[in-house]
Design a protein around this motif. Structure first.
Motif, short mmCIF file in Angstrom:
data_model
loop_
_atom_site.label_atom_id
_atom_site.label_comp_id
_atom_site.label_asym_id
_atom_site.label_seq_id
_atom_site.Cartn_x
_atom_site.Cartn_y
_atom_site.Cartn_z
N LYS A 22 -7.83 1.28 5.07
CA LYS A 22 -7.78 1.19 3.75
C LYS A 22 -7.40 2.77 2.65
O LYS A 22 -7.27 1.75 1.59
CB LYS A 22 -9.13 0.51 4.17
N ASP A 23 -8.47 3.39 3.14
CA ASP A 23 -8.45 4.98 2.27
C ASP A 23 -7.64 5.28 2.03
O ASP A 23 -6.87 5.63 0.79
CB ASP A 23 -10.05 6.31 2.71
N ASP A 26 -5.57 3.12 -0.05
CA ASP A 26 -5.93 3.12 -1.75
C ASP A 26 -5.85 4.08 -2.45
O ASP A 26 -5.68 3.89 -3.56
CB ASP A 26 -7.64 2.76 -1.61
N ASP A 30 -3.32 4.00 -5.71
CA ASP A 30 -4.14 4.01 -7.03
C ASP A 30 -3.14 5.70 -7.91
O ASP A 30 -3.53 5.07 -9.42
CB ASP A 30 -5.65 4.38 -6.60
N TYR A 55 1.73 -3.07 -8.86
CA TYR A 55 0.94 -2.14 -8.36
C TYR A 55 0.52 -3.18 -6.66
O TYR A 55 0.83 -3.33 -5.73
CB TYR A 55 -0.52 -2.03 -8.96
N LEU A 59 0.47 -2.92 -3.00
CA LEU A 59 -0.51 -3.07 -2.06
C LEU A 59 -0.74 -3.99 -1.20
O LEU A 59 -0.77 -3.59 0.02
CB LEU A 59 -1.40 -3.38 -3.50
N GLN A 63 -0.65 -3.00 2.99
CA GLN A 63 -1.75 -3.81 3.81
C GLN A 63 -1.45 -4.51 5.00
O GLN A 63 -1.83 -5.06 5.63
CB GLN A 63 -2.20 -4.62 2.38
N LYS A 216 -11.09 11.97 -6.39
CA LYS A 216 -9.95 11.28 -6.76
C LYS A 216 -9.00 11.13 -7.94
O LYS A 216 -9.72 11.08 -9.16
CB LYS A 216 -9.65 9.85 -6.51
#
Length: 314
Positions: A22-23, A26, A30, A55, A59, A63, A216
């Protein structure tokens, strides 16, 4: 570990590692969103911004991606052109892709780096009885390192610790900082004591030198948005607000600096008619993927307070 490769030119390529899927996802999503927005806003410098991704679609793809061992994602690309004097001078792209490898870690990455060196000066005989041995073990990595001091005194009290080391200003030797350390005890009954000492020292090096600290880009831009319009009585007051907003302690950014730009003298003398400027740096390799220096523009109100007007990345 999940790895993200960011490439903006043939020679500008960075790799970031994440323990959690997940990190990593993201981070990519981002960074993609921030860069796409930034390019689209710089109409005087950049043109023809294009990507087949949005975006949401990016995503969704990440995923759903099946991260098998050493299988990478599709290349995620933003294409854009560079302008000079309103003419297109070059086409560029920035890209991301992800891969997954099991059984890896920051410690393994450190140990396998060609610049890494470990030395242990502890004999088996020293593991029993009293001992005071500075320089019992070392790790050197480029211009940083750690030193292990093996210290067991009367009644078996153990004061052994791993200390931070840095290359001196002359660049010819390392200096040990006895104010930055973590306690570590060798288990003399453990047949793998030397291996476990090296692993502990690797973790200490990463922690004491804050190699695992990476803000970040979105954290910085969120702070930059909130600070615009705020008033500060001094640079020190602004600095404290920035650290609080980023949720950091000062020791975590030892190279942080903020101060007046030289152009401010010209403004005060009436030679320039622009906003005052503060130059701010967070330190090398703190912000991923590498934006560390900023200009904070401000005006002075009737009470001589600084009113922040904008924050620009240098």
């Amino acid at each position: 570990m999940y790895y993200v490769i960011v490439q903006s030119s043939q020679y500008n390529k960075h790799t970031f590692s994440f323990e959690k899927k997940k990190d990593a996802i993201d981070f990519v999503a981002d960074q993609f969103e921030i860069r796409l927005k930034l390019f689209s806003e710089k109409k005087d410098e950049i043109c023809n911004v294009f990507s087949k991704w949005t975006y949401d679609s990016l995503l969704d793809y990440l995923q759903k991606h099946n991260f098998k061992e050493r299988v990478t994602t599709d290349k995620i690309v933003i294409n854009y052109g560079l302008k000079k004097d309103q003419k297109l001078v070059a086409n560029r792209e920035i890209s991301w892709y992800m891969s997954h490898e099991r059984g890896n870690s920051d410690v393994v990455n450190l140990m396998t780096d060609p610049e890494y060196e470990f030395e242990c000066n502890i004999s088996e005989e020293m593991l029993s009885g009293e001992v005071t041995l500075p320089g019992a073990a070392y790790i050197w990595f480029n211009d940083i390192g750690v030193e292990f001091e093996f210290c067991i005194i009367e009644n078996g009290e153990n004061y052994s610790a791993i200390y931070r080391m840095d290359m001196n200003k002359a660049g010819d030797d390392f200096e040990t900082d006895h104010d930055e350390f973590c306690h570590y005890e060798i288990d003399p009954t453990d047949p793998e004591w030397k291996t476990n000492l090296e692993i502990a020292m690797c973790k200490a090096l990463i922690g004491l030198h804050r190699l695992d600290l990476h803000l970040k880009e979105k954290d910085i831009w969120r702070m930059s948005s909130k600070i615009v319009g705020m008033r500060f009585s001094s640079i020190e007051e602004m600095k404290k607000w920035i650290f609080k907003e980023l949720n950091l302690k000062e020791y975590q950014l030892p190279d942080f600096a903020i101060g007046e730009s030289s152009i401010n003298d010209e403004i005060r003398e009436g030679k320039a008619n622009v906003d005052y400027v503060l130059n701010m740096t967070l330190g090398k390799d703190i912000v991923t993927p590498g934006y560390n220096d900023y200009s904070i523009m401000y005006l002075l109100d009737n009470n001589n307070k600084m009113i922040v007007t904008s924050v620009l990345c240098n």
